[in-house]
Design an enzyme around this catalytic site. Structure first.
Site, PDB file in Angstrom:
ATOM      1  N   GLU A  21      32.492   8.548  32.042  1.00 45.30           N
ATOM      2  CA  GLU A  21      33.181   8.554  30.747  1.00 45.30           C
ATOM      3  C   GLU A  21      32.354   9.296  29.694  1.00 45.30           C
ATOM      4  OE1 GLU A  21      35.741   4.658  30.173  1.00 45.30           O
ATOM      5  OE2 GLU A  21      33.729   4.135  30.902  1.00 45.30           O
ATOM      6  N   TYR A  53      46.737  11.501   3.554  1.00 48.33           N
ATOM      7  CA  TYR A  53      46.700  11.209   4.995  1.00 48.33           C
ATOM      8  C   TYR A  53      45.997  12.323   5.753  1.00 48.33           C
ATOM      9  CZ  TYR A  53      51.225  13.644   4.559  1.00 48.33           C
ATOM     10  OH  TYR A  53      52.219  14.522   4.230  1.00 48.33           O
ATOM     11  N   GLU A  73      35.295  -1.030  20.926  1.00 49.08           N
ATOM     12  CA  GLU A  73      35.180  -1.934  19.785  1.00 49.08           C
ATOM     13  C   GLU A  73      34.288  -1.317  18.706  1.00 49.08           C
ATOM     14  OE1 GLU A  73      35.144  -2.729  22.970  1.00 49.08           O
ATOM     15  OE2 GLU A  73      35.795  -4.801  23.302  1.00 49.08           O
ATOM     16  N   LYS A  99      43.022   3.266  24.653  1.00 42.60           N
ATOM     17  CA  LYS A  99      42.329   3.996  25.719  1.00 42.60           C
ATOM     18  C   LYS A  99      43.280   4.047  26.918  1.00 42.60           C
ATOM     19  CE  LYS A  99      37.812   3.885  28.015  1.00 42.60           C
ATOM     20  NZ  LYS A  99      36.523   3.174  28.098  1.00 42.60           N
TER      21      LYS A  99
END
Length: 119
Positions: A21, A53, A73, A99
């Site tokens: 990853e 935005y 997290e 994810k």
């Protein structure tokens, strides 16, 4: 409280606990809800009175790609904290970090964490 919403911000990054990853990377999706009092910009029609935005997207992207985190997290919390720090008009912010390609042998749409921080 009024909201500014960015939904489905797709980013390619290198977060995760598995070595592949960190080297190969994967897709992530962020949904960001910024809680802002929009009374003044609704009356003034002036972008300077709100939180753009476009600027939220730019800052969230910069923060998310800044480093490689083991846990989503932590990545979500960094984005939430960074948006609060950068934009004083935001009273609180929720970051839903998805994810969809988590390396798990199962049939699922996505894994995710949702972090909310406020002043």
């Amino acid at each position: 409280m009024d909201k500014i919403i960015v939904k489905g911000l797709k980013l390619y990054a290198y977060h995760g606990v598995n070595p592949e990853e960190k080297t190969d990377g994967q897709n992530f999706i962020l949904d960001i809800t910024a809680y802002v009092d929009l009374t003044v910009p609704c009356e003034s029609d002036n972008v300077e009175d709100t939180v753009s935005y476009a600027k939220i997207i730019k800052e969230a992207t910069r923060i998310f790609l800044l480093q490689k985190d083991d846990l989503i997290e932590r990545a979500a919390k960094r984005v939430a904290d960074g948006l609060l720090e950068r934009f004083d008009k935001i009273q609180s912010v929720t970051v839903l970090l998805k994810k969809p390609e988590a390396p798990i042998k199962a049939d699922f749409e996505y894994t995710a964490v949702e972090i909310t921080v406020g002043r």
